[in-house]
Design a protein around this motif. Structure first.
Motif, short mmCIF file in Angstrom:
data_model
loop_
_atom_site.label_atom_id
_atom_site.label_comp_id
_atom_site.label_asym_id
_atom_site.label_seq_id
_atom_site.Cartn_x
_atom_site.Cartn_y
_atom_site.Cartn_z
N ARG A 41 0.84 -1.20 0.00
CA ARG A 41 0.00 0.00 0.00
C ARG A 41 0.87 1.25 0.00
O ARG A 41 0.62 2.20 -0.75
CB ARG A 41 -0.91 -0.01 1.22
CG ARG A 41 -1.80 1.20 1.31
CD ARG A 41 -2.57 1.23 2.63
NE ARG A 41 -3.33 2.43 2.74
CZ ARG A 41 -4.63 2.53 2.49
NH1 ARG A 41 -5.31 1.47 2.13
NH2 ARG A 41 -5.25 3.69 2.63
N GLU A 65 -7.98 -1.88 -2.01
CA GLU A 65 -8.44 -2.32 -3.32
C GLU A 65 -8.55 -1.14 -4.28
O GLU A 65 -8.23 -1.25 -5.47
CB GLU A 65 -9.79 -3.03 -3.22
CG GLU A 65 -9.73 -4.37 -2.49
CD GLU A 65 -9.73 -4.22 -0.97
OE1 GLU A 65 -10.13 -3.15 -0.45
OE2 GLU A 65 -9.32 -5.17 -0.30
N GLU A 66 -9.04 0.00 -3.78
CA GLU A 66 -9.18 1.18 -4.62
C GLU A 66 -7.82 1.71 -5.06
O GLU A 66 -7.63 2.11 -6.22
CB GLU A 66 -9.95 2.28 -3.87
CG GLU A 66 -11.39 1.89 -3.57
CD GLU A 66 -12.06 2.85 -2.61
OE1 GLU A 66 -11.36 3.54 -1.84
OE2 GLU A 66 -13.30 2.91 -2.63
N LYS A 68 -5.14 -0.11 -5.34
CA LYS A 68 -4.61 -1.09 -6.29
C LYS A 68 -5.19 -0.88 -7.68
O LYS A 68 -4.47 -0.96 -8.68
CB LYS A 68 -4.91 -2.50 -5.79
CG LYS A 68 -4.29 -3.58 -6.65
CD LYS A 68 -4.23 -4.88 -5.91
CE LYS A 68 -3.69 -6.01 -6.74
NZ LYS A 68 -2.44 -5.75 -7.39
N GLU A 69 -6.49 -0.58 -7.77
CA GLU A 69 -7.11 -0.32 -9.07
C GLU A 69 -6.49 0.89 -9.75
O GLU A 69 -6.15 0.86 -10.94
CB GLU A 69 -8.61 -0.09 -8.90
CG GLU A 69 -9.40 -1.33 -8.57
CD GLU A 69 -10.86 -1.01 -8.28
OE1 GLU A 69 -11.31 0.12 -8.57
OE2 GLU A 69 -11.55 -1.89 -7.75
N GLU A 70 -6.33 1.98 -9.00
CA GLU A 70 -5.74 3.19 -9.56
C GLU A 70 -4.28 2.96 -9.97
O GLU A 70 -3.82 3.44 -11.00
CB GLU A 70 -5.82 4.34 -8.55
CG GLU A 70 -7.23 4.80 -8.27
CD GLU A 70 -7.93 5.34 -9.50
OE1 GLU A 70 -7.26 5.99 -10.34
OE2 GLU A 70 -9.14 5.11 -9.63
N ASP A 72 -2.94 0.08 -10.89
CA ASP A 72 -2.93 -0.75 -12.10
C ASP A 72 -3.24 0.07 -13.34
O ASP A 72 -2.63 -0.12 -14.39
CB ASP A 72 -3.92 -1.91 -11.96
CG ASP A 72 -3.48 -2.93 -10.93
OD1 ASP A 72 -2.26 -2.99 -10.62
OD2 ASP A 72 -4.34 -3.68 -10.42
N LYS A 73 -4.20 1.01 -13.23
CA LYS A 73 -4.53 1.88 -14.35
C LYS A 73 -3.31 2.70 -14.77
O LYS A 73 -3.00 2.83 -15.95
CB LYS A 73 -5.66 2.83 -13.99
CG LYS A 73 -7.02 2.21 -13.94
CD LYS A 73 -8.05 3.28 -13.56
CE LYS A 73 -9.38 2.69 -13.22
NZ LYS A 73 -10.34 3.72 -12.76
N LYS A 76 -0.53 0.61 -16.37
CA LYS A 76 -0.90 0.24 -17.73
C LYS A 76 -0.70 1.43 -18.67
O LYS A 76 -0.19 1.28 -19.78
CB LYS A 76 -2.35 -0.22 -17.77
CG LYS A 76 -2.80 -0.70 -19.12
CD LYS A 76 -4.24 -1.17 -19.09
CE LYS A 76 -4.69 -1.58 -20.48
NZ LYS A 76 -6.10 -1.98 -20.49
#
Length: 115
Positions: A41, A65-66, A68-70, A72-73, A76
């Motif tokens: 984190r 989780e939020e 982690k999503e940001e 990953d975006k 990418k």
């Protein structure tokens, strides 16, 4: 049993080497361990913060989780980034290749009035 200085030095050298090897192997095992969730984190939060898209106060309010999503975006987006100069050279090469592949012949204009 009395040991000479040479024997003592040899034994200490051998013990020193094995101790060093033991410490090196322990440190290598520690490096192989995956990050804990809190370490991950912190890592992801620092990455998002340093990219300039988020502030630390905003990230503290988000769940793991939020974040982690940001993360990953953003990863990418960074991975798929292509510099403009590279895009231009690809386009130039593509046009150059098309010109080589297609052979065009010049045709003379024929006036309908003359014929």
């Amino acid at each position: 049993m009395i040991c000479s200085n040479e024997d003592f030095a040899k034994k200490n050298g051998v013990l020193g080497k094995s101790r060093k090897e033991l410490l090196c192997s322990e440190s290598a095992k520690q490096k192989e361990k995956p990050m804990t969730q809190s370490q991950l984190r912190i890592y992801m939060s620092n990455y998002l913060k340093n990219q300039g898209t988020w502030k630390l106060s905003q990230l503290k309010k988000l769940k793991f989780e939020e974040i982690k999503e940001e993360f990953d975006k953003l990863v990418k987006q960074v991975d798929t980034f292509v510099p403009m100069s590279l895009k231009a050279t690809k386009a130039e090469l593509k046009r150059f290749g098309e010109e080589l592949q297609t052979k065009t012949t010049k045709r003379q204009k024929i006036d309908d009035k003359d014929a």
